[in-house]
Design a protein around this motif. Structure first.
Motif, PDB file in Angstrom:
ATOM      1  N   THR A 129     -12.805   1.779  -9.193  1.00 33.27           N
ATOM      2  CA  THR A 129     -12.332   1.430  -7.856  1.00 33.27           C
ATOM      3  C   THR A 129     -12.946   2.350  -6.801  1.00 33.27           C
ATOM      4  O   THR A 129     -13.581   3.361  -7.123  1.00 33.27           O
TER       5      THR A 129
ATOM      6  N   GLY B 260      -7.305  -1.592  -6.117  1.00 35.03           N
ATOM      7  CA  GLY B 260      -6.859  -0.459  -6.912  1.00 35.03           C
ATOM      8  C   GLY B 260      -6.295  -0.917  -8.252  1.00 35.03           C
ATOM      9  O   GLY B 260      -5.938  -2.090  -8.433  1.00 35.03           O
TER      10      GLY B 260
ATOM     11  N   ALA C 179       0.870   2.653  -5.293  1.00 35.71           N
ATOM     12  CA  ALA C 179       0.113   1.649  -4.558  1.00 35.71           C
ATOM     13  C   ALA C 179       0.140   1.897  -3.050  1.00 35.71           C
ATOM     14  O   ALA C 179      -0.823   1.586  -2.347  1.00 35.71           O
TER      15      ALA C 179
ATOM     16  N   ILE D 236      -2.811   3.806  -1.806  1.00 40.27           N
ATOM     17  CA  ILE D 236      -4.148   3.260  -2.035  1.00 40.27           C
ATOM     18  C   ILE D 236      -4.465   2.255  -0.930  1.00 40.27           C
ATOM     19  O   ILE D 236      -3.724   1.288  -0.741  1.00 40.27           O
TER      20      ILE D 236
ATOM     21  N   THR E 188      -3.560  -3.527  -4.855  1.00 35.79           N
ATOM     22  CA  THR E 188      -3.530  -2.759  -6.103  1.00 35.79           C
ATOM     23  C   THR E 188      -2.825  -3.543  -7.203  1.00 35.79           C
ATOM     24  O   THR E 188      -1.713  -4.033  -7.008  1.00 35.79           O
TER      25      THR E 188
END
Length: 244
Positions: free
Chosen positions: A138, A186, A208, A211, A215
């Motif tokens: 990622t 993600g 999450a 990110i 995700t």
């Protein structure tokens, strides 16, 4: 380059069928390279790498019946002439990225030159990730640690977070890392696994939120198949998409 991102390897027939589809031919006719680098920061890392190569660990990756299987240790590549190892990578049908520490793995992917090489590989080649190997594919990822990790890649963004579990609160350090950018989402592996309490539904949501991309939290019976940017979830288990 295509991708098959897993939590714990090729754990069921659905994931295996997805791998064969990505390869475009049987596993028995495909050549693979295994990257064990992410395992080295852990106690007993060399033994875990050997068990993975022999197919003795639960993360099914190397013992799938490949036509050939080689070892690509990223930490030694800077000391080797590029012309020595790069043709082997270009000829591989699959690159198998094992689990471990995603910060360590992503760091050596950059330092070895592999991160820059991945986008230039032929479109039929397959990036197969397990746990940290999936996370490292990622662009931006978050990982949890009990102790602050060491970094040879500059300062790290860290945050103290408390995860709730049935046994009580878990104090963790959330560290933000930079991956290879092979995919634009993600990944949180081991979703709802009893040994990974910080990846429960509620706690994965905390991951999450840090990110900056959609995700996917995936359990050990789920994989994410990516072809030309198109995402397909392959699952005989549980998964959840956390949107921005």
């Amino acid at each position: 380059m295509r991708a098959l991102l897993t939590s714990s390897g090729v754990k069921n027939d659905s994931i295996r069928e997805a791998l064969v589809d990505l390869l475009g031919k049987p596993i028995a006719e495909s050549n693979a390279l295994f990257i064990p680098t992410g395992l080295h920061p852990f106690p007993g890392g060399p033994g875990m790498a050997w068990e993975t190569i022999c197919g003795k660990r639960s993360s099914l990756l190397c013992g799938l019946g490949w036509k050939s299987l080689g070892i690509l240790e990223l930490s030694v590549l800077p000391s080797i002439e590029t012309d020595t190892w790069m043709p082997t990578v270009r000829d591989a049908d699959a690159l198998l990225f094992g689990g471990g520490d995603p910060l360590f793995l992503a760091n050596w992917m950059r330092r070895s030159g592999l991160t820059d090489l991945l986008p230039t590989l032929r479109s039929e080649a397959v990036y197969v990730g397990v746990s940290a190997g999936s996370i490292a594919a990622t662009s931006t990822f978050v990982e949890t640690f009990v102790d602050p990790p060491r970094s040879s890649d500059g300062p790290l963004k860290t945050e103290n977070v408390v995860f709730a579990t049935p046994e009580g609160d878990l104090d963790r350090i959330l560290v933000t890392g930079q991956g290879a950018g092979l995919v634009d989402f993600g990944v949180i592996p081991h979703f709802e696994h009893p040994w990974h309490l910080d990846a429960s539904v509620a706690n994965a949501e905390k991951w999450a939120a840090r990110i900056p991309a959609p995700t996917y939290a995936i359990d050990d019976d789920t994989a994410i198949k990516v072809v030309d940017g198109a995402v397909d979830i392959i699952s005989e288990g549980h998964w959840k998409l956390f949107q921005l």
